[in-house]
Design a protein around this motif. Structure first.
Motif, PDB file in Angstrom:
ATOM      1  N   ILE A 187      11.458  -5.962 -13.179  1.00 30.44           N
ATOM      2  CA  ILE A 187      12.082  -4.713 -12.738  1.00 30.44           C
ATOM      3  C   ILE A 187      12.913  -4.129 -13.883  1.00 30.44           C
ATOM      4  N   GLY A 188      13.672  -4.999 -14.544  1.00 28.79           N
ATOM      5  CA  GLY A 188      14.487  -4.527 -15.668  1.00 28.79           C
ATOM      6  C   GLY A 188      13.626  -3.929 -16.764  1.00 28.79           C
ATOM      7  N   ARG A 189      12.475  -4.539 -17.008  1.00 28.38           N
ATOM      8  CA  ARG A 189      11.592  -4.040 -18.071  1.00 28.38           C
ATOM      9  C   ARG A 189      10.911  -2.733 -17.667  1.00 28.38           C
ATOM     10  N   ILE A 190      10.654  -2.577 -16.379  1.00 24.74           N
ATOM     11  CA  ILE A 190      10.095  -1.295 -15.925  1.00 24.74           C
ATOM     12  C   ILE A 190      11.126  -0.197 -16.162  1.00 24.74           C
ATOM     13  N   LEU A 191      12.372  -0.497 -15.782  1.00 20.00           N
ATOM     14  CA  LEU A 191      13.414   0.522 -15.904  1.00 20.00           C
ATOM     15  C   LEU A 191      13.667   0.895 -17.351  1.00 20.00           C
ATOM     16  N   SER A 192      13.529  -0.070 -18.269  1.00 19.53           N
ATOM     17  CA  SER A 192      13.803   0.277 -19.665  1.00 19.53           C
ATOM     18  C   SER A 192      12.519   0.691 -20.394  1.00 19.53           C
ATOM     19  N   GLY A 193      11.459   0.927 -19.633  1.00 25.38           N
ATOM     20  CA  GLY A 193      10.282   1.561 -20.206  1.00 25.38           C
ATOM     21  C   GLY A 193       9.312   0.617 -20.901  1.00 25.38           C
ATOM     22  N   PHE A 194       9.496  -0.692 -20.758  1.00 22.90           N
ATOM     23  CA  PHE A 194       8.597  -1.618 -21.443  1.00 22.90           C
ATOM     24  C   PHE A 194       7.373  -1.963 -20.609  1.00 22.90           C
ATOM     25  N   GLU A 195       7.480  -1.736 -19.314  1.00 15.91           N
ATOM     26  CA  GLU A 195       6.335  -2.005 -18.448  1.00 15.91           C
ATOM     27  C   GLU A 195       6.058  -0.750 -17.625  1.00 15.91           C
ATOM     28  N   THR A 196       4.818  -0.616 -17.230  1.00 14.68           N
ATOM     29  CA  THR A 196       4.502   0.456 -16.299  1.00 14.68           C
ATOM     30  C   THR A 196       4.631  -0.102 -14.887  1.00 14.68           C
ATOM     31  N   TYR A 197       4.484   0.744 -13.892  1.00 17.64           N
ATOM     32  CA  TYR A 197       4.460   0.241 -12.524  1.00 17.64           C
ATOM     33  C   TYR A 197       3.246   0.813 -11.818  1.00 17.64           C
ATOM     34  N   ASP A 198       2.779   0.075 -10.812  1.00 14.08           N
ATOM     35  CA  ASP A 198       1.523   0.459 -10.171  1.00 14.08           C
ATOM     36  C   ASP A 198       1.729   1.542  -9.127  1.00 14.08           C
ATOM     37  N   SER A 199       2.781   1.357  -8.347  1.00 18.60           N
ATOM     38  CA  SER A 199       3.048   2.390  -7.347  1.00 18.60           C
ATOM     39  C   SER A 199       4.539   2.416  -7.070  1.00 18.60           C
ATOM     40  N   GLY A 200       4.940   3.417  -6.293  1.00 26.61           N
ATOM     41  CA  GLY A 200       6.359   3.626  -6.046  1.00 26.61           C
ATOM     42  C   GLY A 200       6.883   4.732  -6.939  1.00 26.61           C
ATOM     43  N   GLU A 201       8.138   5.107  -6.732  1.00 31.32           N
ATOM     44  CA  GLU A 201       8.709   6.190  -7.524  1.00 31.32           C
ATOM     45  C   GLU A 201      10.003   5.756  -8.180  1.00 31.32           C
ATOM     46  N   ILE A 202      10.249   6.292  -9.351  1.00 32.78           N
ATOM     47  CA  ILE A 202      11.550   6.147  -9.974  1.00 32.78           C
ATOM     48  C   ILE A 202      12.106   7.549 -10.202  1.00 32.78           C
ATOM     49  N   TYR A 203      13.254   7.833  -9.620  1.00 35.25           N
ATOM     50  CA  TYR A 203      13.922   9.111  -9.852  1.00 35.25           C
ATOM     51  C   TYR A 203      15.054   8.883 -10.828  1.00 35.25           C
TER      52      TYR A 203
END
Lengths: 333, 302, 336
Positions: free
Chosen positions: C52-68
């Protein structure tokens, strides 16, 4: 004071360290990693060695097995092992046999001390062979029983490669290796550093129960006061190659005498109580090259520094009943 | 807050300006006599290559009375089949040999490093394509290629020779650099640089490259000796036409026309280039040991 | 402010000889990081909190869901723009030894991001060094001493401060600290925590603290919010103080029990318990924690508990049988 004050038996292995000095040869010169350490490690106790990196706690443990590697060198002193004499006088085959008979060493959880190319079981048999054990089948059986006792699937673990095991499992395998040869003295070097809290507690729990059950002499090396507080009967606080305070855990935690011990305890973020009680320890961990040769080694980071600390080496003063502390501030009071 | 300040403040100018690379290099080299000797040998031959051809007339004098003369005061290294001083041949021949070897090494290192870095950092299709090319280069037998090329190409210019040696020789280095890049790109500092939004060329050349600096520097030196062996070997075998005088030509003539392996009289003619090559290799090997320390800050200042 | 809704991340299966199944590391996680807030993700290694931390800092993508991010839906943006936005979310890695380039001086490490910043904002040359000194002072280091040094000349605590200083060069909105103190000497950990706390208080930098050490998480923001994560799912969430005071999910209770008790200074909680079993990812239709839970009933094996409120709206849990238990150590009299 101790939890299991049983009458000593022939199997009890206490360690008496006398005036031990160990130095390391570096590009910048020769430095003392341990200086004049005198200490008794009691049988059937868990002794926690605590200190920051560079405090000499691992060096001390290696010296107990006479396993200091170059560029390190034992400059003087004696390590008397109950029933075996001075470990430092032994060389070659007798030393190897003594290590095999007395010591079980568990490496840092983060380090990969297992051979990545061999199954755990095969490595265990190698270990047995090198210790001259003829009944390898029996050894495996015992290892399996031991593994199951500490919450591992024995068959699975023995047929696994290192990379197939999690950090906590590897640490438990390390314990099996250390214990299966019936070591009397169990040395754990940072056994939980890379593990998460739950796994840490599980490993500590296992060590504690095996220690008690087999009447071992257990040494836990750590920089985490929490680990020591959880399991040790006695604590040895080390700083820059010196023992600065030593005593029963309870007394040392409730009434620390040395400013360094006080600082270490205060520096732990706690789950309860007032947040502002926790205070960082000032300064950096000791660097062997820059520690003063005269006077108290902790004075740069000490809140109670006086002029005498700069010039005179503090001497051990009795504290905590049967422990000691090395601080001018304590001498004065 | 100020928990870990170190006690001794130094002047601000001194902290940013690191000692220059040359001063570091000098300190590292002068730390051991063997490195000094290595450097001295390399400098000696480099000077020979630069100045050498100016010391002698373009057409070296011949002396029909001193064919295959033994070493003497007039001919310190003896003479060749026409009575030309071997010393003069060595000195004037050094430039071609060394310059071609240097060029070969530079080409090798340039192609090997950049292709290895880019391939290892980007992975994916870039990597696939570059590694296919690398594999192709690795499978080209360099020697026969040179023989073929020499029929259409004039190797009178050392840069041409260096280019061909370099272009066929970078495959191994590219593979090695790629594998080092693969492990470095997973390190925290590369990830941090990406997170800070730094562009790829910064990450590849400023973050990753310095970490393989020692390896590349060593490779450069080793490639030079490799280049010398290769070209001297080509000339020795006679597969490349001789246009100029150089050490390889000397070896060839000493063995095949002078019969140095059978009769002792041409021995000085054979030995003088041979000893030079060995000496230069020795110099490089002695100097090599300084490279790691020069480029690796961890070793540099303990 | 960052708001994530139903974030899902699956790591694809790996074929070949070492075939691995696809792993769903994050299974529909929703959370909010308010401006200047303190949020902690708590869980064991392998629970998905790092992802989750890596998704938030842009190192991983995510498959579904939203980040605002400040109201803007990042999912709709092309990857490049998304990464550009997430530059203001800086990850502080666990290992300060690997996070700094061993071949570059501290000044070089700081100057690299600063010179891009300088170009972007048309600053003059001297700005880079001035700013480098500023961020070092901010993290409590003496610039005159450390600027010219190489990482190997510094202690773990100092390195982690430099990593934080480097993150500050882009003037981040959020710092994601992933086990940022676990490799540092215990004696120096508190200093780093205090530093993060100060950055939050004085500069309004929000903190996402990812850890297995609840005591440290409490220290960083007792007024913040805590999410307990087990196998990629949130099993309990509440304000930090509330969660420590009255956890109702057995897994939260196990994590709280695992905090070492300083004997002599503290008394262990009377319901303290440590599950000995190992963390293993098994597919189940019921509660994922049930195989390790000492309080599990038949229902737990069959039916998956939803995340529902407990007493107050902002304390939520996913347990069929939520029960407050006293697992946290209590200070003894006179040694608070």
């Amino acid at each position: 004071m101790s939890l299991y004050d049983l009458a000593p038996t022939a199997e009890d292995a206490g360690i008496h360290i006398q005036n031990l000095t160990v130095s390391y040869d570096t590009d910048r010169g020769r430095f003392n990693a341990l200086k004049n350490v005198t200490l008794d490690i009691r049988p059937r106790h868990i002794t926690g060695f605590i200190g920051e990196s560079g405090s000499g706690k691992t060096t001390l443990a290696m010296a107990m097995m006479n396993a200091i590697q170059p560029p390190g060198r034992i400059d003087g002193g004696a390590i008397l092992l109950d029933g075996a004499g001075d470990v430092l006088q032994l060389r070659g085959e007798p030393l190897r046999r003594l290590r095999g008979r007395y010591f079980g060493f568990v490496f840092q959880a983060s380090s990969n001390s297992l051979n990545p190319l061999k199954r755990v079981g095969a490595q265990l048999m190698d270990l047995g062979r090198s210790h001259g054990i003829s009944d390898l089948r029996g050894l495996l059986r015992e290892a399996k029983a031991l593994a199951e006792r500490i919450g591992l699937d024995g068959d699975r673990v023995l047929t696994s490669y290192q990379h197939e095991l999690s950090g906590g499992m590897r640490q438990r395998v390390g314990l099996v290796f250390a214990l299966v040869l019936k070591a009397r003295i169990l040395i754990l070097d940072e056994p939980t550093t890379a593990l998460d809290m739950l796994t840490q507690q599980a490993v500590l729990e296992i060590v504690r129960s095996i220690h008690q059950e087999q009447g071992l002499t257990t040494i836990v090396i750590t920089h985490d006061m929490g680990v020591v507080a959880e399991m040790a009967d006695r604590v040895v606080v080390m700083y820059a190659g010196r023992v600065v305070e030593e005593g029963p855990t309870f007394s040392l935690l409730t009434n620390p005498q040395h400013p360094y011990t006080q600082g270490l305890i205060r520096a732990i973020p706690r789950i309860t109580g007032n947040l502002d009680d926790a205070k960082p320890l000032p300064g950096s961990p000791p660097d062997l090259a820059t520690i003063p040769t005269k006077g108290c080694v902790f004075r740069e980071r000490c809140y109670a520094r006086t002029s005498v600390c700069d010039t005179v080496d503090p001497v051990p003063t009795s504290a905590h009943g049967d422990g000691l502390v090395m601080c001018h501030g304590v001498d004065a009071s | 807050m100020i928990a870990e300040q170190l006690p001794q403040p130094t002047t601000s100018a001194a902290t940013l300006r690191r000692p220059s690379f040359l001063s570091i290099a000098w300190r590292v080299i002068s730390a051991r006599p063997s490195r000094m000797l290595g450097l001295a040998i390399i400098v000696f031959f480099a000077l020979m290559a630069i100045v050498g051809p100016f010391l002698y007339p373009h057409n070296l004098p011949i002396n029909p009375n001193a064919i295959y003369a033994p070493p003497s005061l007039r001919y310190p290294l003896g003479t060749d089949f026409e009575g030309t001083s071997n010393l003069a041949l060595i000195v004037t021949g050094a430039r071609y040999v060394l310059f071609a070897a240097l060029m070969a090494a530079l080409f090798t290192v340039f192609f090997g490093t950049s292709i290895g870095l880019v391939s290892g950092y980007f992975l994916g299709p870039t990597d696939t394509i570059l590694m296919r090319i690398t594999d192709f280069i690795l499978t080209i037998p360099g020697f026969p290629l040179l023989v073929v090329l020499s029929t259409v190409w004039n190797f009178g210019q050392p840069i041409a020779m260096g280019f061909v040696l370099g272009i066929t020789g970078w495959g191994g280095l590219a593979r090695a650099v790629r594998s080092q890049t693969l492990s470095l790109r997973e390190r925290g500092f590369v990830e941090a640089a990406r997170g800070l939004g730094l562009p790829w060329w910064h990450i590849v050349f400023q973050e990753i490259l310095p970490n393989i600096g020692p390896y590349i520097a060593m490779n450069l030196l080793v490639s030079i000796t490799g280049g010398i062996y290769a070209e001297v070997g080509l000339f020795y075998l006679g597969v490349v036409p001789f246009h100029v005088n150089n050490w390889g030509v000397m070896l060839n003539l000493a063995v095949f026309t002078g019969g140095a392996l059978q009769s002792p009289q041409a021995l000085p003619y054979l030995l003088s280039p041979l000893v030079c090559i060995l000496l230069l290799t020795l110099g490089v090997v002695l100097f090599l040991d300084a490279m790691d320390e020069m480029f690796n800050p961890r070793l540099r200042e303990g | 402010m960052i708001e994530a809704r139903n974030l899902v991340k699956t790591f694809p299966a790996r074929g070949g000889l070492l075939a691995q199944k696809a792993v769903q590391a994050v299974k529909g996680v929703s959370f909010v990081i308010p401006d200047g807030g303190a949020v902690a993700f708590i869980g064991e290694s392998g629970c998905g909190k790092t992802t989750i931390g890596r998704i938030l800092s842009g190192f991983e993508t995510y498959d579904s869901g939203e980040i605002y991010y400040n109201g803007e839906d990042l999912s709709a943006l092309p990857p490049r723009t998304r990464q550009e936005r997430l530059r203001k979310v800086q990850l502080i890695q666990q290992d300060p030894y690997a996070a700094l380039n061993p071949a570059r001086t501290i000044y070089q490490s700081l100057a690299a991001p600063l010179s891009w910043e300088a170009k972007r904002r048309h600053k003059e040359k001297g700005w880079i060094e001035r700013r480098a000194r500023e961020v070092l002072e901010l993290v409590g280091l003496n610039p005159d001493v450390v600027l010219g040094k190489y990482p190997h000349m510094l202690s773990g605590g100092q390195r982690q401060r430099i990593v934080i200083a480097r993150a500050l060069t882009v003037e981040p909105d959020v710092l994601v600290a992933d086990e940022a103190i676990s490799m540092i000497d215990v004696s120096l950990r508190l200093g780093i925590l205090t530093l993060l706390q100060t950055l939050r208080r004085d500069y309004g930098i929000a903190l996402l603290f990812i850890t297995h050490d609840i005591a440290a998480a409490r220290y960083i923001g007792h007024d913040g919010r805590m999410y307990v994560i087990y196998q990629g799912e949130i099993v309990e969430e509440a304000s930090t103080d509330e969660l420590i005071r009255s956890p109702v999910h057995p897994y939260s209770q196990a994590l709280l029990s695992a905090v070492p008790v300083l004997r002599g200074l503290e008394r262990p909680g009377q319901d303290r318990y440590i599950p000995l079993g190992e963390f293993s990812v098994t597919e189940t239709s019921g509660c994922r924690f049930a195989p390790r839970c000492r309080f599990a009933h038949d229902l737990c094996q069959k039916e998956k508990p939803p995340l529902i409120p407990w007493e107050q709206e902002d304390h939520r849990h996913a347990c069929h049988f939520p029960t407050p238990r006293r697992v946290v150590a209590e200070p003894l009299e006179g040694h608070s």
